[in-house]
Design a protein around this motif. Structure first.
Motif, PDB file in Angstrom:
ATOM      1  N   LYS A   6       0.831  -1.203   0.000  1.00  0.00           N
ATOM      2  CA  LYS A   6       0.000   0.000   0.000  1.00  0.00           C
ATOM      3  C   LYS A   6       0.868   1.256   0.000  1.00  0.00           C
ATOM      4  O   LYS A   6       0.514   2.258  -0.624  1.00  0.00           O
ATOM      5  N   GLU A   7       1.994   1.202   0.690  1.00  0.00           N
ATOM      6  CA  GLU A   7       2.884   2.364   0.751  1.00  0.00           C
ATOM      7  C   GLU A   7       3.467   2.677  -0.631  1.00  0.00           C
ATOM      8  O   GLU A   7       3.528   3.842  -1.043  1.00  0.00           O
ATOM      9  N   TRP A   8       3.916   1.632  -1.352  1.00  0.00           N
ATOM     10  CA  TRP A   8       4.496   1.830  -2.685  1.00  0.00           C
ATOM     11  C   TRP A   8       3.423   2.318  -3.660  1.00  0.00           C
ATOM     12  O   TRP A   8       3.666   3.196  -4.487  1.00  0.00           O
ATOM     13  N   ARG A  13       1.073   6.780  -6.955  1.00  0.00           N
ATOM     14  CA  ARG A  13      -0.076   7.621  -7.301  1.00  0.00           C
ATOM     15  C   ARG A  13       0.184   9.085  -6.969  1.00  0.00           C
ATOM     16  O   ARG A  13      -0.320   9.970  -7.656  1.00  0.00           O
ATOM     17  N   GLU A  14       0.950   9.344  -5.910  1.00  0.00           N
ATOM     18  CA  GLU A  14       1.278  10.724  -5.563  1.00  0.00           C
ATOM     19  C   GLU A  14       2.266  11.324  -6.551  1.00  0.00           C
ATOM     20  O   GLU A  14       2.150  12.481  -6.961  1.00  0.00           O
ATOM     21  N   GLN A  15       3.246  10.522  -6.969  1.00  0.00           N
ATOM     22  CA  GLN A  15       4.282  11.022  -7.864  1.00  0.00           C
ATOM     23  C   GLN A  15       3.801  11.159  -9.299  1.00  0.00           C
ATOM     24  O   GLN A  15       4.250  12.037 -10.032  1.00  0.00           O
ATOM     25  N   PHE A  16       2.885  10.278  -9.700  1.00  0.00           N
ATOM     26  CA  PHE A  16       2.436  10.261 -11.092  1.00  0.00           C
ATOM     27  C   PHE A  16       0.911  10.357 -11.149  1.00  0.00           C
ATOM     28  O   PHE A  16       0.210   9.348 -11.279  1.00  0.00           O
ATOM     29  N   ILE A  41      -3.490   4.387 -11.961  1.00  0.00           N
ATOM     30  CA  ILE A  41      -2.609   3.304 -11.542  1.00  0.00           C
ATOM     31  C   ILE A  41      -3.467   2.349 -10.721  1.00  0.00           C
ATOM     32  O   ILE A  41      -4.035   2.747  -9.697  1.00  0.00           O
ATOM     33  N   ASP A  42      -3.610   1.116 -11.191  1.00  0.00           N
ATOM     34  CA  ASP A  42      -4.535   0.197 -10.523  1.00  0.00           C
ATOM     35  C   ASP A  42      -3.921  -0.398  -9.261  1.00  0.00           C
ATOM     36  O   ASP A  42      -2.782  -0.088  -8.876  1.00  0.00           O
ATOM     37  N   GLU A  43      -4.678  -1.271  -8.602  1.00  0.00           N
ATOM     38  CA  GLU A  43      -4.258  -1.847  -7.320  1.00  0.00           C
ATOM     39  C   GLU A  43      -3.028  -2.729  -7.451  1.00  0.00           C
ATOM     40  O   GLU A  43      -2.357  -3.027  -6.457  1.00  0.00           O
ATOM     41  N   GLU A  44      -2.711  -3.175  -8.683  1.00  0.00           N
ATOM     42  CA  GLU A  44      -1.529  -3.996  -8.914  1.00  0.00           C
ATOM     43  C   GLU A  44      -0.327  -3.147  -9.334  1.00  0.00           C
ATOM     44  O   GLU A  44       0.736  -3.697  -9.649  1.00  0.00           O
ATOM     45  N   GLY A  45      -0.501  -1.806  -9.348  1.00  0.00           N
ATOM     46  CA  GLY A  45       0.599  -0.927  -9.703  1.00  0.00           C
ATOM     47  C   GLY A  45       0.822  -0.788 -11.190  1.00  0.00           C
ATOM     48  O   GLY A  45       1.865  -0.272 -11.623  1.00  0.00           O
ATOM     49  N   ARG A  46      -0.137  -1.221 -12.002  1.00  0.00           N
ATOM     50  CA  ARG A  46      -0.009  -1.092 -13.452  1.00  0.00           C
ATOM     51  C   ARG A  46      -0.509   0.278 -13.899  1.00  0.00           C
ATOM     52  O   ARG A  46      -1.522   0.769 -13.401  1.00  0.00           O
ATOM     53  N   PHE A  47       0.201   0.849 -14.858  1.00  0.00           N
ATOM     54  CA  PHE A  47      -0.106   2.187 -15.368  1.00  0.00           C
ATOM     55  C   PHE A  47      -1.067   2.061 -16.547  1.00  0.00           C
ATOM     56  O   PHE A  47      -0.670   1.636 -17.639  1.00  0.00           O
ATOM     57  N   HIS A  48      -2.333   2.429 -16.339  1.00  0.00           N
ATOM     58  CA  HIS A  48      -3.325   2.399 -17.419  1.00  0.00           C
ATOM     59  C   HIS A  48      -3.121   3.644 -18.275  1.00  0.00           C
ATOM     60  O   HIS A  48      -3.390   4.763 -17.821  1.00  0.00           O
ATOM     61  N   THR A  49      -2.681   3.444 -19.491  1.00  0.00           N
ATOM     62  CA  THR A  49      -2.275   4.552 -20.357  1.00  0.00           C
ATOM     63  C   THR A  49      -3.110   4.566 -21.642  1.00  0.00           C
ATOM     64  O   THR A  49      -3.212   3.540 -22.320  1.00  0.00           O
ATOM     65  N   ARG A  50      -3.698   5.724 -21.932  1.00  0.00           N
ATOM     66  CA  ARG A  50      -4.426   5.864 -23.200  1.00  0.00           C
ATOM     67  C   ARG A  50      -3.444   6.351 -24.254  1.00  0.00           C
ATOM     68  O   ARG A  50      -2.908   7.458 -24.157  1.00  0.00           O
ATOM     69  N   MET A  51      -3.234   5.520 -25.251  1.00  0.00           N
ATOM     70  CA  MET A  51      -2.268   5.829 -26.287  1.00  0.00           C
ATOM     71  C   MET A  51      -2.874   6.759 -27.339  1.00  0.00           C
ATOM     72  O   MET A  51      -4.073   7.065 -27.301  1.00  0.00           O
ATOM     73  N   GLY A  52      -2.035   7.189 -28.274  1.00  0.00           N
ATOM     74  CA  GLY A  52      -2.487   8.132 -29.292  1.00  0.00           C
ATOM     75  C   GLY A  52      -3.595   7.612 -30.161  1.00  0.00           C
ATOM     76  O   GLY A  52      -4.404   8.387 -30.688  1.00  0.00           O
ATOM     77  N   ASP A  53      -3.672   6.285 -30.339  1.00  0.00           N
ATOM     78  CA  ASP A  53      -4.737   5.706 -31.167  1.00  0.00           C
ATOM     79  C   ASP A  53      -6.007   5.432 -30.385  1.00  0.00           C
ATOM     80  O   ASP A  53      -6.964   4.858 -30.909  1.00  0.00           O
TER      81      ASP A  53
END
Length: 326
Positions: A6-8, A13-16, A41-53
């Protein structure tokens, strides 16, 4: 399923925050770069990113090649009433023992004096983060609010105290409330307490400016909260009307001055009048709401006639004021 502390997760989430720019590349083709925008950033720490397409990629640290750049800070202004005590000089140059209480309207002529005094009162320790240098909590407010400084601004015929904050990402309602509480304390008991004890030399005497007020109406508010037109309850988001002079069919939007041409306009005045009734009926707009919208768009949203509850007042204002809407 990936496990992450939870700390990580809180740190990531605070930094990004949402809106950060994500740059991706392939290990075997580092020159092929694609970019996207971080949505969460989901609960598993994955970055959900919407790409240009438009596609969503879920990027995991250590598994994909990517970097994240936080968004540039945006300016958040928090407004507070400004007051002061003025002590005049007598004919011998001595300061009067009894001062005069001045409000923001009187202080409007002294904007430059007060702004200069606020700048001179800042300390070297506040160079990077301003008032946030003294913030003693390591939480999301500290991470998102890069700096905060007191200044003044002329608005609506008076001078206001302003806390200008550089914010990365979006503040939640809880974070905004926490920031307001902190800055209120700095205005009254912290930074502002020291500032109000320092005389500002002006023509005819000395000025002692308070970032706080000593009555119960003092508050610190966002620009929207402080200056947005107060709209009555029960008004629709939009309604239709016509111009009495030309018969043009128009749209009126809640809280906005004036009107917008409508694509439904037929070019026929009588047909437009009938069509307005049909369109408003479809949207559930009552005659009282329509008239309140008409008055609000022309006379201001804080007049009694802009409240649909005051139906008879609306009719009188339309008659006496010579409204041009039909």
């Amino acid at each position: 399923m990936r496990t992450i502390s939870k700390e990580w997760l809180a740190f990531l989430r605070e930094q990004f925050p949402r809106g950060s720019q994500v740059i991706c590349w392939e290990l075997d083709d580092p020159e092929h770069i694609s970019t996207g925008t971080l949505e969460q950033i989901d609960e598993e720490g994955r970055f959900h990113t919407r790409m240009g397409d438009g596609a969503i990629r879920k990027l995991a640290l250590g598994e994909e090649q990517f970097s994240v750049q936080p968004p540039e800070p945006t300016l958040l202004k928090l407004y507070m009433p400004l007051t002061a005590d003025f002590y005049g000089r007598d004919e011998w140059g001595d300061i009067d023992e009894i001062g005069e209480e001045w409000d923001g309207r009187t202080l409007l002529d002294y904007e430059d004096h007060i702004q200069g005094a606020l700048i001179r009162n800042r300390t070297p320790k506040e160079k990077e983060r301003g008032l946030m240098h003294w913030y003693d909590k390591q939480n999301s407010v500290d991470a998102k609010v890069r700096s905060a400084e007191f200044t003044v601004e002329a608005r609506n015929g008076q001078l206001w105290g302003v806390a200008e904050c550089q914010v990365v990402g979006e503040l939640t309602s809880e974070e905004l409330a926490g920031l307001k509480d902190y800055l209120s304390g700095q205005a009254s008991d912290g930074w502002g307490e020291g500032f109000e004890q320092r005389a500002i030399q002006v023509d005819g005497g000395e000025l002692y400016v308070h970032l706080r007020s000593f009555d119960g109406d003092w508050s610190i508010q966002t620009e929207q909260e402080r200056f947005a037109p107060k709209v009555a309850e029960g008004l629709p988001e939009m309604c239709f009307s016509t111009l009495a002079s030309t018969g043009q069919l128009i749209c009126i939007k809640r809280g906005e001055s004036g009107y917008y041409p409508s694509d439904w306009d037929t070019g026929d005045k009588e047909r437009n009048v009938e069509l307005v009734d049909e369109l408003n009926e479809r949207r559930g707009v009552t005659p009282a709401q329509r008239q309140a919208m008409e008055i609000g768009s022309m006379a201001g949203w804080d007049v009694p006639g802009a409240d649909p509850a005051n139906y008879e007042i609306q009719r009188e204002e339309q008659t006496e004021g010579g409204m041009t809407l039909g």
